[in-house]
Design a protein around this motif. Structure first.
Motif, short mmCIF file in Angstrom:
data_model
loop_
_atom_site.label_atom_id
_atom_site.label_comp_id
_atom_site.label_asym_id
_atom_site.label_seq_id
_atom_site.Cartn_x
_atom_site.Cartn_y
_atom_site.Cartn_z
N SER A 1 21.79 21.59 -4.94
CA SER A 1 22.94 21.63 -5.83
C SER A 1 22.53 21.49 -7.29
CB SER A 1 23.94 20.53 -5.45
OG SER A 1 25.05 20.56 -6.29
N ARG A 2 21.65 20.53 -7.56
CA ARG A 2 21.21 20.33 -8.95
C ARG A 2 20.39 21.51 -9.45
NH1 ARG A 2 19.72 13.94 -9.62
NH2 ARG A 2 21.81 13.20 -9.10
N GLY B 1 22.58 24.40 -10.14
CA GLY B 1 23.41 24.05 -11.29
C GLY B 1 22.65 24.25 -12.60
N TRP C 1 26.54 29.63 1.37
CA TRP C 1 26.36 28.19 1.61
C TRP C 1 27.70 27.56 1.95
CZ3 TRP C 1 21.66 25.48 0.77
CH2 TRP C 1 21.76 24.08 0.83
N ASP D 1 29.81 23.21 -4.99
CA ASP D 1 28.98 23.36 -6.18
C ASP D 1 27.88 24.42 -6.02
OD1 ASP D 1 30.42 21.41 -7.50
OD2 ASP D 1 29.00 19.81 -7.04
N VAL D 2 27.21 24.43 -4.88
CA VAL D 2 26.11 25.37 -4.67
C VAL D 2 26.62 26.81 -4.72
CG1 VAL D 2 24.39 26.20 -3.01
CG2 VAL D 2 24.69 23.74 -3.38
N CYS E 1 27.96 27.68 -8.31
CA CYS E 1 26.89 27.90 -9.29
C CYS E 1 26.10 29.18 -9.00
CB CYS E 1 25.97 26.69 -9.35
SG CYS E 1 26.74 25.25 -10.13
#
Length: 129
Positions: A2-3, A6, A36, A41-42, A45
């Protein structure tokens, strides 16, 4: 994950970084992330990054080569509004330039209707809860 996606999404807003993302061959991985689950978020993004990199001709070609159209089309109907918007904008970037002007306008109109109908549906569902 996720990060990382992002950060990639944030960087893709910068033209030189977008070029580097394309040159690194990240399109295929980004398209995989469109599936996903659960959508969050994944996925959001990944769709946003594809939207950004597909603004250029090399990016558009890379996204098409990675077979992004079908997974982006699926996201047009997803419940997450930001993901839906990114998917629609990416489809406009990817497919729009290939269409004659009149068909491009119709295509944008159809996608705008999809966005609007999804928003109406979301509002209705929120009211019922």
């Amino acid at each position: 994950v996720s990060r990382a996606v992002g950060v990639l999404h944030n960087l893709s807003r910068i033209v030189s970084a977008s070029v580097a993302i394309i040159d690194a061959g990240a399109s295929v991985a980004l398209v995989r992330l469109l599936s996903w689950l659960p959508i969050g978020d994944v996925t959001r993004c990944a769709a946003g990054t594809i939207q950004n990199i597909s603004r250029s001709d090399p990016g558009r070609k890379a996204v098409l080569a990675a077979d992004a159209v079908e997974p982006l089309s699926v996201l047009v109907c997803c419940q997450d509004v930001q993901t839906r918007i990114a998917a629609i904008a990416a489809l406009i970037n990817v497919l729009g330039p290939e269409l004659p002007e009149q068909e491009r306008a119709q295509f944008k109109h159809i996608l705008a209707l999809a966005l609007a109908s999804g928003s109406v549906s979301d509002a209705f569902l929120e009211e019922k809860q």
